[in-house]
Design a protein around this motif. Sequence first.
Motif, PDB file in Angstrom:
ATOM      1  N   GLU A 103       7.211 -10.194  -5.193  1.00  0.00           N
ATOM      2  CA  GLU A 103       6.824 -10.580  -3.841  1.00  0.00           C
ATOM      3  C   GLU A 103       5.747 -11.664  -3.849  1.00  0.00           C
ATOM      4  O   GLU A 103       4.740 -11.562  -4.548  1.00  0.00           O
ATOM      5  CB  GLU A 103       6.321  -9.364  -3.073  1.00  0.00           C
ATOM      6  N   ALA A 104       5.955 -12.697  -3.023  1.00  0.00           N
ATOM      7  CA  ALA A 104       5.031 -13.826  -2.965  1.00  0.00           C
ATOM      8  C   ALA A 104       3.687 -13.450  -2.357  1.00  0.00           C
ATOM      9  O   ALA A 104       2.667 -14.060  -2.670  1.00  0.00           O
ATOM     10  CB  ALA A 104       5.656 -14.968  -2.164  1.00  0.00           C
ATOM     11  N   GLY A 105       3.680 -12.456  -1.486  1.00  0.00           N
ATOM     12  CA  GLY A 105       2.442 -12.062  -0.835  1.00  0.00           C
ATOM     13  C   GLY A 105       2.707 -10.970   0.176  1.00  0.00           C
ATOM     14  O   GLY A 105       3.784 -10.373   0.209  1.00  0.00           O
ATOM     15  N   ALA A 106       1.715 -10.727   1.026  1.00  0.00           N
ATOM     16  CA  ALA A 106       1.832  -9.636   1.992  1.00  0.00           C
ATOM     17  C   ALA A 106       1.046  -9.966   3.250  1.00  0.00           C
ATOM     18  O   ALA A 106       0.097 -10.758   3.231  1.00  0.00           O
ATOM     19  CB  ALA A 106       1.325  -8.328   1.384  1.00  0.00           C
ATOM     20  N   THR A 107       1.447  -9.368   4.353  1.00  0.00           N
ATOM     21  CA  THR A 107       0.740  -9.478   5.624  1.00  0.00           C
ATOM     22  C   THR A 107       0.452  -8.069   6.132  1.00  0.00           C
ATOM     23  O   THR A 107       0.977  -7.088   5.584  1.00  0.00           O
ATOM     24  CB  THR A 107       1.604 -10.209   6.678  1.00  0.00           C
ATOM     25  N   PRO A 108      -0.348  -7.934   7.181  1.00  0.00           N
ATOM     26  CA  PRO A 108      -0.584  -6.610   7.757  1.00  0.00           C
ATOM     27  C   PRO A 108       0.524  -6.151   8.700  1.00  0.00           C
ATOM     28  O   PRO A 108       0.334  -5.224   9.481  1.00  0.00           O
ATOM     29  CB  PRO A 108      -1.912  -6.789   8.506  1.00  0.00           C
ATOM     30  N   ARG A 109       1.705  -6.791   8.632  1.00  0.00           N
ATOM     31  CA  ARG A 109       2.795  -6.416   9.545  1.00  0.00           C
ATOM     32  C   ARG A 109       3.346  -5.028   9.250  1.00  0.00           C
ATOM     33  O   ARG A 109       4.123  -4.487  10.047  1.00  0.00           O
ATOM     34  CB  ARG A 109       3.930  -7.436   9.451  1.00  0.00           C
ATOM     35  N   TYR A 110       2.958  -4.431   8.102  1.00  0.00           N
ATOM     36  CA  TYR A 110       3.385  -3.065   7.826  1.00  0.00           C
ATOM     37  C   TYR A 110       2.935  -2.112   8.920  1.00  0.00           C
ATOM     38  O   TYR A 110       3.498  -1.027   9.098  1.00  0.00           O
ATOM     39  CB  TYR A 110       2.854  -2.594   6.467  1.00  0.00           C
TER      40      TYR A 110
ATOM     41  N   ALA B 254       1.209  -5.734  16.864  1.00  0.00           N
ATOM     42  CA  ALA B 254       2.471  -5.035  16.632  1.00  0.00           C
ATOM     43  C   ALA B 254       3.031  -4.491  17.945  1.00  0.00           C
ATOM     44  O   ALA B 254       4.225  -4.613  18.232  1.00  0.00           O
ATOM     45  CB  ALA B 254       2.261  -3.887  15.639  1.00  0.00           C
ATOM     46  N   LEU B 255       2.138  -3.902  18.738  1.00  0.00           N
ATOM     47  CA  LEU B 255       2.582  -3.335  20.009  1.00  0.00           C
ATOM     48  C   LEU B 255       3.104  -4.413  20.955  1.00  0.00           C
ATOM     49  O   LEU B 255       4.050  -4.194  21.708  1.00  0.00           O
ATOM     50  CB  LEU B 255       1.416  -2.591  20.669  1.00  0.00           C
ATOM     51  N   LEU B 256       2.506  -5.590  20.909  1.00  0.00           N
ATOM     52  CA  LEU B 256       2.895  -6.679  21.806  1.00  0.00           C
ATOM     53  C   LEU B 256       4.011  -7.544  21.239  1.00  0.00           C
ATOM     54  O   LEU B 256       4.481  -8.459  21.905  1.00  0.00           O
ATOM     55  CB  LEU B 256       1.668  -7.558  22.112  1.00  0.00           C
ATOM     56  N   GLY B 257       4.399  -7.257  19.988  1.00  0.00           N
ATOM     57  CA  GLY B 257       5.500  -7.992  19.387  1.00  0.00           C
ATOM     58  C   GLY B 257       5.123  -9.372  18.905  1.00  0.00           C
ATOM     59  O   GLY B 257       5.974 -10.232  18.699  1.00  0.00           O
ATOM     60  N   SER B 258       3.836  -9.638  18.706  1.00  0.00           N
ATOM     61  CA  SER B 258       3.399 -10.954  18.250  1.00  0.00           C
ATOM     62  C   SER B 258       3.500 -11.062  16.743  1.00  0.00           C
ATOM     63  O   SER B 258       3.063 -10.175  16.025  1.00  0.00           O
ATOM     64  CB  SER B 258       1.943 -11.198  18.678  1.00  0.00           C
ATOM     65  N   LYS B 259       4.072 -12.176  16.244  1.00  0.00           N
ATOM     66  CA  LYS B 259       4.174 -12.404  14.811  1.00  0.00           C
ATOM     67  C   LYS B 259       3.153 -13.430  14.317  1.00  0.00           C
ATOM     68  O   LYS B 259       2.934 -13.550  13.121  1.00  0.00           O
ATOM     69  CB  LYS B 259       5.586 -12.886  14.453  1.00  0.00           C
ATOM     70  N   THR B 260       2.526 -14.140  15.233  1.00  0.00           N
ATOM     71  CA  THR B 260       1.611 -15.204  14.843  1.00  0.00           C
ATOM     72  C   THR B 260       0.448 -14.666  14.021  1.00  0.00           C
ATOM     73  O   THR B 260       0.067 -15.232  12.993  1.00  0.00           O
ATOM     74  CB  THR B 260       1.068 -15.914  16.096  1.00  0.00           C
ATOM     75  N   ASN B 261      -0.126 -13.555  14.444  1.00  0.00           N
ATOM     76  CA  ASN B 261      -1.269 -12.993  13.751  1.00  0.00           C
ATOM     77  C   ASN B 261      -0.917 -12.612  12.323  1.00  0.00           C
ATOM     78  O   ASN B 261      -1.701 -12.799  11.399  1.00  0.00           O
ATOM     79  CB  ASN B 261      -1.780 -11.769  14.513  1.00  0.00           C
ATOM     80  N   PHE B 262       0.269 -12.082  12.105  1.00  0.00           N
ATOM     81  CA  PHE B 262       0.682 -11.667  10.773  1.00  0.00           C
ATOM     82  C   PHE B 262       0.818 -12.877   9.853  1.00  0.00           C
ATOM     83  O   PHE B 262       0.398 -12.840   8.706  1.00  0.00           O
ATOM     84  CB  PHE B 262       2.002 -10.896  10.845  1.00  0.00           C
ATOM     85  N   LYS B 263       1.415 -13.958  10.341  1.00  0.00           N
ATOM     86  CA  LYS B 263       1.563 -15.155   9.525  1.00  0.00           C
ATOM     87  C   LYS B 263       0.199 -15.741   9.171  1.00  0.00           C
ATOM     88  O   LYS B 263      -0.011 -16.219   8.064  1.00  0.00           O
ATOM     89  CB  LYS B 263       2.408 -16.190  10.267  1.00  0.00           C
ATOM     90  N   THR B 264      -0.708 -15.683  10.114  1.00  0.00           N
ATOM     91  CA  THR B 264      -2.047 -16.211   9.882  1.00  0.00           C
ATOM     92  C   THR B 264      -2.763 -15.443   8.789  1.00  0.00           C
ATOM     93  O   THR B 264      -3.537 -16.013   8.015  1.00  0.00           O
ATOM     94  CB  THR B 264      -2.876 -16.151  11.181  1.00  0.00           C
ATOM     95  N   HIS B 265      -2.495 -14.148   8.690  1.00  0.00           N
ATOM     96  CA  HIS B 265      -3.196 -13.294   7.735  1.00  0.00           C
ATOM     97  C   HIS B 265      -2.369 -13.028   6.476  1.00  0.00           C
ATOM     98  O   HIS B 265      -2.571 -12.030   5.795  1.00  0.00           O
ATOM     99  CB  HIS B 265      -3.584 -11.970   8.402  1.00  0.00           C
TER     100      HIS B 265
ATOM    101  N   LYS C 205       7.515  -4.575   4.869  1.00  0.00           N
ATOM    102  CA  LYS C 205       6.989  -4.221   6.200  1.00  0.00           C
ATOM    103  C   LYS C 205       6.548  -2.762   6.336  1.00  0.00           C
ATOM    104  O   LYS C 205       6.348  -2.274   7.443  1.00  0.00           O
ATOM    105  CB  LYS C 205       8.016  -4.529   7.302  1.00  0.00           C
ATOM    106  N   PHE C 206       6.410  -2.054   5.215  1.00  0.00           N
ATOM    107  CA  PHE C 206       5.991  -0.656   5.340  1.00  0.00           C
ATOM    108  C   PHE C 206       4.986  -0.341   4.240  1.00  0.00           C
ATOM    109  O   PHE C 206       4.074  -1.130   3.998  1.00  0.00           O
ATOM    110  CB  PHE C 206       7.214   0.259   5.329  1.00  0.00           C
ATOM    111  N   VAL C 207       5.137   0.750   3.528  1.00  0.00           N
ATOM    112  CA  VAL C 207       4.115   1.185   2.578  1.00  0.00           C
ATOM    113  C   VAL C 207       3.968   0.202   1.413  1.00  0.00           C
ATOM    114  O   VAL C 207       2.856  -0.060   0.959  1.00  0.00           O
ATOM    115  CB  VAL C 207       4.414   2.611   2.065  1.00  0.00           C
ATOM    116  N   CYS C 208       5.075  -0.341   0.919  1.00  0.00           N
ATOM    117  CA  CYS C 208       4.989  -1.303  -0.184  1.00  0.00           C
ATOM    118  C   CYS C 208       4.139  -2.505   0.203  1.00  0.00           C
ATOM    119  O   CYS C 208       3.216  -2.900  -0.515  1.00  0.00           O
ATOM    120  CB  CYS C 208       6.391  -1.761  -0.604  1.00  0.00           C
ATOM    121  N   GLU C 209       4.445  -3.085   1.357  1.00  0.00           N
ATOM    122  CA  GLU C 209       3.661  -4.240   1.811  1.00  0.00           C
ATOM    123  C   GLU C 209       2.232  -3.827   2.129  1.00  0.00           C
ATOM    124  O   GLU C 209       1.286  -4.583   1.890  1.00  0.00           O
ATOM    125  CB  GLU C 209       4.310  -4.892   3.026  1.00  0.00           C
ATOM    126  N   GLY C 210       2.076  -2.626   2.661  1.00  0.00           N
ATOM    127  CA  GLY C 210       0.737  -2.146   2.974  1.00  0.00           C
ATOM    128  C   GLY C 210      -0.146  -2.041   1.742  1.00  0.00           C
ATOM    129  O   GLY C 210      -1.295  -2.490   1.744  1.00  0.00           O
TER     130      GLY C 210
END
Length: 229
Positions: free
Chosen positions: A87-94, A123-134, A160-165
């Motif tokens: 994996e190239a990296g991770a985001t908090p989208r988990y 996550a609740l609002l369905g925004s992906k911008t924050n995840f890409k930023t982080h 997007k779950f425990v592995c990414e987390g």
Amino acid sequence: MPTTILLTSFQTWLPDQKSNASDDLLLKLQAENDPFPDQAIFLTFLRQLPVDVFPASDLAIAQIEHLQPDVVICCGMAESRSQLTVEAGATPRYLVAQVYWFIYYIVLQQIFSFQGLSYCLSALLGSKTNFKTHFLKTAVDLEDLVEGLTETEMSYDAGKFVCEGLYYQVLSYLRDYAPTTGCIFVHVPVLTPENISPILTDFRLILSRLAIWVTIQRQNQRIDTTTAA
């Protein structure tokens, strides 16, 4: 100087699973007497982490603090994949998959913060911008790492779950407290009698190449120190 590598794996998470492929792979490697006869590589194993982001991260980070390895390799199972994927990296989208534990985070997790709250709200609002930023990227050059390997490819989807987390939490810790330590996450497909040998061969090569990467990093650090002096 030997290269110290910490490897982690997960427990199973479904009642019908007899084992986790990530743990199966580490068990095979651990059983080998001397998988790297021509290199000074010291392997240490933290197997069967709980399939829960924060307890797993706490255990992994505690071992990192104790061992101070040169490289951390977190491994998880990807049942739908047929090759090793690095994996190239991770985001908090988990956190998207864990929104239903939202109250659990607020009430029970000591590391909960307003930043974590912002991730959950995204996550609740369905925004992906924050995840890409982080997005946190591994410092290891993955293209060089997987070049020529027959059973391994790069991936930009850590699950997007425990592995990414786990990957995100470890990368975040290393960024803040041990920036010279390398870290990758490897997803392992279900192992069979047909694929175990070539996958294990690729995995050994990955570890061997990471040891070379560590040697290069040490040389660069010495050069930087000498230049600064």
